[in-house]
Design a protein around this motif. Sequence first.
Motif, PDB file in Angstrom:
ATOM      1  N   SER A   1      11.296   5.146  -6.525  1.00  0.00           N
ATOM      2  CA  SER A   1      12.695   5.110  -6.062  1.00  0.00           C
ATOM      3  C   SER A   1      12.811   5.241  -4.549  1.00  0.00           C
ATOM      4  CB  SER A   1      13.499   6.219  -6.740  1.00  0.00           C
ATOM      5  OG  SER A   1      13.582   6.018  -8.136  1.00  0.00           O
ATOM      6  N   GLN A   2      12.050   6.156  -3.967  1.00  0.00           N
ATOM      7  CA  GLN A   2      12.130   6.363  -2.520  1.00  0.00           C
ATOM      8  C   GLN A   2      11.731   5.097  -1.755  1.00  0.00           C
ATOM      9  OE1 GLN A   2      10.515   8.265  -4.687  1.00  0.00           O
ATOM     10  NE2 GLN A   2      11.423  10.314  -4.604  1.00  0.00           N
ATOM     11  N   ALA A   3      10.702   4.402  -2.240  1.00  0.00           N
ATOM     12  CA  ALA A   3      10.256   3.173  -1.585  1.00  0.00           C
ATOM     13  C   ALA A   3      11.332   2.095  -1.660  1.00  0.00           C
ATOM     14  CB  ALA A   3       8.966   2.675  -2.233  1.00  0.00           C
ATOM     15  N   PHE A   4      12.024   1.986  -2.799  1.00  0.00           N
ATOM     16  CA  PHE A   4      13.078   0.985  -2.938  1.00  0.00           C
ATOM     17  C   PHE A   4      14.247   1.270  -1.993  1.00  0.00           C
ATOM     18  CE2 PHE A   4      11.540   0.608  -7.579  1.00  0.00           C
ATOM     19  CZ  PHE A   4      10.615  -0.357  -7.229  1.00  0.00           C
ATOM     20  N   VAL A   5      14.616   2.550  -1.866  1.00  0.00           N
ATOM     21  CA  VAL A   5      15.733   2.921  -0.987  1.00  0.00           C
ATOM     22  C   VAL A   5      15.379   2.655   0.475  1.00  0.00           C
ATOM     23  CG1 VAL A   5      17.112   4.849  -0.136  1.00  0.00           C
ATOM     24  CG2 VAL A   5      16.710   4.601  -2.598  1.00  0.00           C
ATOM     25  N   ILE A   6      14.175   3.009   0.879  1.00  0.00           N
ATOM     26  CA  ILE A   6      13.748   2.761   2.261  1.00  0.00           C
ATOM     27  C   ILE A   6      13.804   1.270   2.568  1.00  0.00           C
ATOM     28  CG2 ILE A   6      11.746   2.806   3.808  1.00  0.00           C
ATOM     29  CD1 ILE A   6      10.952   5.463   2.446  1.00  0.00           C
ATOM     30  N   ALA A   7      13.302   0.440   1.635  1.00  0.00           N
ATOM     31  CA  ALA A   7      13.321  -1.003   1.838  1.00  0.00           C
ATOM     32  C   ALA A   7      14.752  -1.533   1.945  1.00  0.00           C
ATOM     33  CB  ALA A   7      12.580  -1.702   0.701  1.00  0.00           C
ATOM     34  N   GLY A   8      15.664  -0.964   1.159  1.00  0.00           N
ATOM     35  CA  GLY A   8      17.057  -1.399   1.237  1.00  0.00           C
ATOM     36  C   GLY A   8      17.652  -1.188   2.612  1.00  0.00           C
ATOM     37  N   PHE A   9      17.402  -0.032   3.208  1.00  0.00           N
ATOM     38  CA  PHE A   9      17.961   0.241   4.534  1.00  0.00           C
ATOM     39  C   PHE A   9      17.285  -0.588   5.623  1.00  0.00           C
ATOM     40  CE2 PHE A   9      19.611   4.133   2.459  1.00  0.00           C
ATOM     41  CZ  PHE A   9      20.937   4.038   2.895  1.00  0.00           C
ATOM     42  N   THR A  10      16.002  -0.901   5.464  1.00  0.00           N
ATOM     43  CA  THR A  10      15.361  -1.769   6.456  1.00  0.00           C
ATOM     44  C   THR A  10      15.977  -3.170   6.441  1.00  0.00           C
ATOM     45  OG1 THR A  10      13.592  -2.493   4.942  1.00  0.00           O
ATOM     46  CG2 THR A  10      13.161  -0.544   6.286  1.00  0.00           C
ATOM     47  N   CYS A  11      16.447  -3.617   5.270  1.00  0.00           N
ATOM     48  CA  CYS A  11      17.106  -4.928   5.192  1.00  0.00           C
ATOM     49  C   CYS A  11      18.405  -4.945   5.998  1.00  0.00           C
ATOM     50  CB  CYS A  11      17.387  -5.290   3.736  1.00  0.00           C
ATOM     51  SG  CYS A  11      15.920  -5.748   2.791  1.00  0.00           S
ATOM     52  N   PHE A  12      19.148  -3.845   5.970  1.00  0.00           N
ATOM     53  CA  PHE A  12      20.376  -3.772   6.777  1.00  0.00           C
ATOM     54  C   PHE A  12      20.039  -3.897   8.264  1.00  0.00           C
ATOM     55  CE2 PHE A  12      22.119  -0.898   3.200  1.00  0.00           C
ATOM     56  CZ  PHE A  12      22.521  -2.008   2.482  1.00  0.00           C
ATOM     57  N   PHE A  13      18.958  -3.272   8.674  1.00  0.00           N
ATOM     58  CA  PHE A  13      18.540  -3.363  10.066  1.00  0.00           C
ATOM     59  C   PHE A  13      18.151  -4.800  10.419  1.00  0.00           C
ATOM     60  CE2 PHE A  13      15.293  -2.673  13.474  1.00  0.00           C
ATOM     61  CZ  PHE A  13      16.170  -2.164  14.424  1.00  0.00           C
ATOM     62  N   ALA A  14      17.466  -5.474   9.489  1.00  0.00           N
ATOM     63  CA  ALA A  14      17.065  -6.865   9.714  1.00  0.00           C
ATOM     64  C   ALA A  14      18.279  -7.781   9.860  1.00  0.00           C
ATOM     65  CB  ALA A  14      16.184  -7.349   8.569  1.00  0.00           C
ATOM     66  N   SER A  15      19.328  -7.525   9.096  1.00  0.00           N
ATOM     67  CA  SER A  15      20.529  -8.363   9.193  1.00  0.00           C
ATOM     68  C   SER A  15      21.161  -8.252  10.570  1.00  0.00           C
ATOM     69  CB  SER A  15      21.529  -7.978   8.099  1.00  0.00           C
ATOM     70  OG  SER A  15      22.068  -6.686   8.328  1.00  0.00           O
TER      71      SER A  15
ATOM     72  N   TYR B   1       0.823  -1.208   0.000  1.00  0.00           N
ATOM     73  CA  TYR B   1       0.000   0.000   0.000  1.00  0.00           C
ATOM     74  C   TYR B   1       0.862   1.265   0.000  1.00  0.00           C
ATOM     75  CZ  TYR B   1      -3.391   3.524   1.420  1.00  0.00           C
ATOM     76  OH  TYR B   1      -4.167   4.645   1.483  1.00  0.00           O
ATOM     77  N   GLY B   2       1.885   1.265   0.846  1.00  0.00           N
ATOM     78  CA  GLY B   2       2.722   2.457   0.996  1.00  0.00           C
ATOM     79  C   GLY B   2       3.445   2.830  -0.283  1.00  0.00           C
ATOM     80  N   ALA B   3       3.964   1.833  -0.993  1.00  0.00           N
ATOM     81  CA  ALA B   3       4.680   2.134  -2.232  1.00  0.00           C
ATOM     82  C   ALA B   3       3.732   2.692  -3.290  1.00  0.00           C
ATOM     83  CB  ALA B   3       5.383   0.883  -2.753  1.00  0.00           C
ATOM     84  N   GLY B   4       2.490   2.161  -3.321  1.00  0.00           N
ATOM     85  CA  GLY B   4       1.514   2.689  -4.272  1.00  0.00           C
ATOM     86  C   GLY B   4       1.161   4.141  -3.973  1.00  0.00           C
ATOM     87  N   VAL B   5       0.993   4.450  -2.700  1.00  0.00           N
ATOM     88  CA  VAL B   5       0.678   5.827  -2.313  1.00  0.00           C
ATOM     89  C   VAL B   5       1.854   6.757  -2.608  1.00  0.00           C
ATOM     90  CG1 VAL B   5       0.186   7.329  -0.339  1.00  0.00           C
ATOM     91  CG2 VAL B   5      -1.011   5.144  -0.572  1.00  0.00           C
ATOM     92  N   MET B   6       3.078   6.305  -2.299  1.00  0.00           N
ATOM     93  CA  MET B   6       4.262   7.123  -2.587  1.00  0.00           C
ATOM     94  C   MET B   6       4.392   7.385  -4.081  1.00  0.00           C
ATOM     95  SD  MET B   6       7.167   5.694   0.075  1.00  0.00           S
ATOM     96  CE  MET B   6       8.316   7.018  -0.341  1.00  0.00           C
ATOM     97  N   ARG B   7       4.067   6.375  -4.889  1.00  0.00           N
ATOM     98  CA  ARG B   7       4.122   6.568  -6.344  1.00  0.00           C
ATOM     99  C   ARG B   7       3.105   7.628  -6.794  1.00  0.00           C
ATOM    100  NH1 ARG B   7       2.847   7.615 -10.678  1.00  0.00           N
ATOM    101  NH2 ARG B   7       3.315   6.602 -12.671  1.00  0.00           N
ATOM    102  N   ASP B   8       1.900   7.604  -6.201  1.00  0.00           N
ATOM    103  CA  ASP B   8       0.891   8.611  -6.540  1.00  0.00           C
ATOM    104  C   ASP B   8       1.332  10.015  -6.119  1.00  0.00           C
ATOM    105  OD1 ASP B   8      -0.834   6.792  -7.697  1.00  0.00           O
ATOM    106  OD2 ASP B   8      -2.016   6.465  -5.884  1.00  0.00           O
ATOM    107  N   TRP B   9       1.970  10.104  -4.956  1.00  0.00           N
ATOM    108  CA  TRP B   9       2.385  11.410  -4.427  1.00  0.00           C
ATOM    109  C   TRP B   9       3.632  11.952  -5.112  1.00  0.00           C
ATOM    110  CZ3 TRP B   9       1.956  10.381   1.591  1.00  0.00           C
ATOM    111  CH2 TRP B   9       0.595  10.345   1.940  1.00  0.00           C
ATOM    112  N   LEU B  10       4.643  11.089  -5.277  1.00  0.00           N
ATOM    113  CA  LEU B  10       5.965  11.540  -5.723  1.00  0.00           C
ATOM    114  C   LEU B  10       6.253  11.242  -7.183  1.00  0.00           C
ATOM    115  CD1 LEU B  10       7.984  10.355  -2.561  1.00  0.00           C
ATOM    116  CD2 LEU B  10       7.021  12.632  -3.009  1.00  0.00           C
ATOM    117  N   GLY B  11       5.419  10.411  -7.802  1.00  0.00           N
ATOM    118  CA  GLY B  11       5.625  10.102  -9.209  1.00  0.00           C
ATOM    119  C   GLY B  11       6.729   9.111  -9.471  1.00  0.00           C
ATOM    120  N   SER B  12       7.240   8.434  -8.423  1.00  0.00           N
ATOM    121  CA  SER B  12       8.348   7.495  -8.582  1.00  0.00           C
ATOM    122  C   SER B  12       8.317   6.474  -7.453  1.00  0.00           C
ATOM    123  CB  SER B  12       9.679   8.244  -8.558  1.00  0.00           C
ATOM    124  OG  SER B  12      10.773   7.334  -8.523  1.00  0.00           O
TER     125      SER B  12
END
Length: 423
Positions: free
Chosen positions: A389-403, A376-387
Amino acid sequence: MNQVKSKFYYGWIIVLLTFITLLVSAGIRSMPSVLMIPFQEEFGWSRGEISSVASIGILLYGLVGPFSAALLLRFGIRKVVLLSLSVLAVSLALTPFITALWQFDLLWGLVSGLATGMMANVLGVTVSNLWFVKRKGLVVGMLTASAAAGQLLFLPLLAKMTSDYGWRYAMYTAVAGILAVFVIVAIWMKNHPSEVGAAPYGTDEIVQPTPFRGNLFLSPIQNLAYAMKNKTFWLLAGTFFFCGFSTNGLIGTHLIAACGDHGMVEVAAAGLLAMMGIFDLFGTTISGWLSDRFDSRWLLFWYYGLRGLSLLFLPYALTATPAMLVVFSVFYGLDWIATVPPTAKLAGETFGKEKSGMIFGWIVVAHQIGASTAAYGAGVMRDWLGSYSQAFVIAGFTCFFASLMAIRVKRHLTERKGPAVQA
């Protein structure tokens, strides 16, 4: 004749049937990624509205898991799977007639989410616990990889049919696949090794299944209350939240649409997901093999860390050459859901065979909450920001935290004693 010592063990037939069932279920569950653009064009729904339906389905897909574990033990694998396939087929058969968003919500958010949730990771863990003592990690890895195989087989076919004939024909094709699986499960599925005169793989003693005496609705809740007192549960659930946040909720739901934003046709984008499926088929199976031999905590550390790097690379790959997207698909695909076998093993070590099925089901709930949030969040971010990219970067950093969370898990090489809660 002792089935365990014979040349062929029937449990491998059960693994194959479960693999096929999970394969079809996963293929169906991935369909919203193919439907997003056609639905946007035909009905005028926004990405956020369509994503909300996928988000509900993903959430229910996880929430039903612990109760599915109880149902599987109470009624047997065969009956539960046949009922789930029937409900899923009805849901898909009615979808071509929808005209409003609430109808899509009902059929795909509610009904399809519940039906596919009955055939999720908990089914694979239950099969491995009932039929295998040795090779559990390998079996869980193989069955988890079925999700990748479902994506591999279904997405390109469904995307091609949607492109050439319309999404309704793709829906009917999926119904035909479900009916075919229904037939083979009805004929060959067995609930327990004793039904074919066999012992669990790795033992010589033929045992009868332990009757389920708990309450179908209270037992999962009681197991959750027990698990919540253990720090390991919170660490595993937390890492799995970020796992879902960075896989099926984000990439599985939005990659095709993200590629479309950069001019890639739907069929080609579905091919990228299929490529990930090929590599994840190998990666997750190998992960199961590795989890039988190495410390699962450090496997998770590397899986999440490498996934985080690949997600940080994705925004660049989308704007670069197609070859960069291929590199991403290979790298990301190798550990798409490779986290499941080591997570399931750590849950089994911590909570024991009797309780691990339902407790792992609750850990999967955390996974699907993360996936639902990202869908849901990525879809909303795409509607708001037109991209995206921000959702992909946020997910990348959450993976580092998970490790980092993964290496804080304490191993328990002997089963813990807990309350007499039937699982």
